[in-house]
Design an enzyme around this catalytic site. Structure first.
Site, PDB file in Angstrom:
ATOM      1  N   SER A   1       0.848  -1.190   0.000  1.00  0.00           N
ATOM      2  CA  SER A   1       0.000   0.000   0.000  1.00  0.00           C
ATOM      3  C   SER A   1       0.885   1.241   0.000  1.00  0.00           C
ATOM      4  O   SER A   1       1.578   1.528   0.975  1.00  0.00           O
ATOM      5  CB  SER A   1      -0.904  -0.014   1.231  1.00  0.00           C
ATOM      6  OG  SER A   1      -1.690   1.147   1.281  1.00  0.00           O
TER       7      SER A   1
ATOM      8  N   HIS B   1      -0.576  -0.992  -4.579  1.00  0.00           N
ATOM      9  CA  HIS B   1      -1.911  -0.623  -4.132  1.00  0.00           C
ATOM     10  C   HIS B   1      -1.974   0.878  -3.879  1.00  0.00           C
ATOM     11  O   HIS B   1      -1.221   1.408  -3.060  1.00  0.00           O
ATOM     12  CB  HIS B   1      -2.251  -1.388  -2.846  1.00  0.00           C
ATOM     13  CG  HIS B   1      -3.661  -1.204  -2.397  1.00  0.00           C
ATOM     14  ND1 HIS B   1      -4.718  -1.841  -2.996  1.00  0.00           N
ATOM     15  CD2 HIS B   1      -4.201  -0.438  -1.410  1.00  0.00           C
ATOM     16  CE1 HIS B   1      -5.838  -1.489  -2.400  1.00  0.00           C
ATOM     17  NE2 HIS B   1      -5.557  -0.633  -1.438  1.00  0.00           N
TER      18      HIS B   1
ATOM     19  N   ASP C   1      -4.462   3.827  -2.726  1.00  0.00           N
ATOM     20  CA  ASP C   1      -5.733   4.217  -2.116  1.00  0.00           C
ATOM     21  C   ASP C   1      -6.116   5.617  -2.567  1.00  0.00           C
ATOM     22  O   ASP C   1      -5.342   6.568  -2.381  1.00  0.00           O
ATOM     23  CB  ASP C   1      -5.620   4.184  -0.593  1.00  0.00           C
ATOM     24  CG  ASP C   1      -5.646   2.767  -0.043  1.00  0.00           C
ATOM     25  OD1 ASP C   1      -6.585   2.031  -0.361  1.00  0.00           O
ATOM     26  OD2 ASP C   1      -4.716   2.401   0.694  1.00  0.00           O
TER      27      ASP C   1
ATOM     28  N   MET D   1      -9.039   8.304  -1.921  1.00  0.00           N
ATOM     29  CA  MET D   1     -10.165   8.640  -1.045  1.00  0.00           C
ATOM     30  C   MET D   1     -10.596  10.074  -1.320  1.00  0.00           C
ATOM     31  O   MET D   1      -9.761  10.939  -1.593  1.00  0.00           O
ATOM     32  CB  MET D   1      -9.762   8.483   0.421  1.00  0.00           C
ATOM     33  CG  MET D   1      -9.165   7.134   0.776  1.00  0.00           C
ATOM     34  SD  MET D   1      -8.721   7.056   2.533  1.00  0.00           S
ATOM     35  CE  MET D   1      -7.718   5.562   2.567  1.00  0.00           C
TER      36      MET D   1
ATOM     37  N   HIS E   1      -7.624   1.508  -5.603  1.00  0.00           N
ATOM     38  CA  HIS E   1      -8.771   1.238  -4.736  1.00  0.00           C
ATOM     39  C   HIS E   1      -9.534   2.546  -4.555  1.00  0.00           C
ATOM     40  O   HIS E   1      -9.041   3.479  -3.919  1.00  0.00           O
ATOM     41  CB  HIS E   1      -8.240   0.691  -3.409  1.00  0.00           C
ATOM     42  CG  HIS E   1      -9.292   0.457  -2.376  1.00  0.00           C
ATOM     43  ND1 HIS E   1      -8.984   0.095  -1.083  1.00  0.00           N
ATOM     44  CD2 HIS E   1     -10.650   0.518  -2.423  1.00  0.00           C
ATOM     45  CE1 HIS E   1     -10.098  -0.048  -0.389  1.00  0.00           C
ATOM     46  NE2 HIS E   1     -11.121   0.222  -1.173  1.00  0.00           N
TER      47      HIS E   1
ATOM     48  N   MET F   1     -12.039   4.562  -2.895  1.00  0.00           N
ATOM     49  CA  MET F   1     -12.928   4.828  -1.761  1.00  0.00           C
ATOM     50  C   MET F   1     -13.553   6.197  -1.977  1.00  0.00           C
ATOM     51  O   MET F   1     -13.253   7.182  -1.303  1.00  0.00           O
ATOM     52  CB  MET F   1     -12.142   4.749  -0.447  1.00  0.00           C
ATOM     53  CG  MET F   1     -11.864   3.327  -0.015  1.00  0.00           C
ATOM     54  SD  MET F   1     -10.798   3.223   1.448  1.00  0.00           S
ATOM     55  CE  MET F   1      -9.192   3.135   0.664  1.00  0.00           C
TER      56      MET F   1
ATOM     57  N   MET G   1     -12.453  -6.380   2.390  1.00  0.00           N
ATOM     58  CA  MET G   1     -11.966  -5.506   3.460  1.00  0.00           C
ATOM     59  C   MET G   1     -12.093  -6.256   4.785  1.00  0.00           C
ATOM     60  O   MET G   1     -13.174  -6.732   5.143  1.00  0.00           O
ATOM     61  CB  MET G   1     -12.781  -4.217   3.524  1.00  0.00           C
ATOM     62  CG  MET G   1     -12.685  -3.320   2.302  1.00  0.00           C
ATOM     63  SD  MET G   1     -11.041  -2.598   2.056  1.00  0.00           S
ATOM     64  CE  MET G   1     -10.854  -1.628   3.561  1.00  0.00           C
TER      65      MET G   1
ATOM     66  N   ASP H   1      -7.621  -6.702   2.060  1.00  0.00           N
ATOM     67  CA  ASP H   1      -7.133  -5.377   2.432  1.00  0.00           C
ATOM     68  C   ASP H   1      -7.467  -5.128   3.900  1.00  0.00           C
ATOM     69  O   ASP H   1      -8.633  -5.074   4.281  1.00  0.00           O
ATOM     70  CB  ASP H   1      -7.809  -4.324   1.551  1.00  0.00           C
ATOM     71  CG  ASP H   1      -7.224  -2.929   1.752  1.00  0.00           C
ATOM     72  OD1 ASP H   1      -6.329  -2.775   2.605  1.00  0.00           O
ATOM     73  OD2 ASP H   1      -7.664  -1.995   1.050  1.00  0.00           O
TER      74      ASP H   1
END
Length: 225
Positions: free
Chosen positions: A8, A32, A34, A36, A65, A67, A137, A175
């Protein structure tokens, strides 16, 4: 199947991005990322511009990913940035899942879908055969360092059984809290891709290459290799 590891990037040393990516290029299977928006979750992390900036020095696929409340807004910018996987949360695409999945594929990217802890596998049953990856998750989304939710082991086993029964091609990814305390149970349940963050990788040693070796030693001990 050989286990795969997906570090991550929000947990890495952002002052030494290029150096750390060069270390991970020869060890990891994915990166990975993230993303958001401060709405779907209250945190804000990385972005399509971050992906575009690091892509030239990445030798493995960027796995994004999402979010975010409106994932459709991010699909084209991420595809143009050269990412490999685009993975929205199932809850955010329920109204137009087939259109979103087809759009991501049409732009040359692979499609993953992420399941929150309280979201059952049945939620995606009508399009799971179209997916390249399903991410479970094992913590609630949005913040690192949360405790592992053990009830998710049954969900991983369910995805494994469904994949074997139907011959589906998706990867089973986890994750949240993938580390020496959980590696064994996660592998036994059917996890194929382990997203590793602070507890699983980056906090093991200041030297990232040494941290990777320690992570692999922890993993091998946990699965009795």
């Amino acid at each position: 199947m050989k286990p795969m590891f997906n570090p991550s990037l929000m947990c890495m040393d952002l002052l030494n991005i290029k150096e750390q990516l060069q270390i991970l290029n020869t060890r990891a299977d994915f990166y990975h990322v993230d993303i958001m928006d401060g709405h779907y979750v209250k945190n804000i992390t990385l972005s399509p511009d971050f992906c575009k900036a690091i892509r030239p020095v990445c030798e493995i696929p960027l796995d994004c990913h999402l979010m975010v409340t409106t994932p459709d807004d991010f699909i084209e910018p991420l595809a143009k940035a050269g990412v490999g996987y685009i993975c929205p949360h199932a809850e955010t695409i329920n109204a137009d899942a087939f259109r979103i999945v087809n759009k991501i594929h049409s732009l040359g990217c692979k499609v993953g879908v992420v399941l929150n802890p309280a979201t059952p596998v049945s939620y995606i049953q009508h399009y799971i055969h179209l997916l390249d990856k399903v991410t479970v998750m094992t913590v609630d989304p949005g913040f690192a360092g949360q405790p592992f939710i053990r009830e998710m082991l049954d969900k991983i086993s369910e995805l494994k059984a469904l994949k074997e029964e139907k011959g589906y091609g998706y990867l089973i990814e986890v994750d949240g809290s993938c580390n020496e305390r959980t590696f064994g149970d996660l592998a036994k349940a059917g996890t194929e891709v382990f997203i590793v963050g602070t507890s699983g990788l980056f906090n093991l040693d200041k030297d990232l290459a040494a941290a990777w070796d320690k992570m692999m030693d922890n993993f091998n001990k946990a699965v009795d290799r």
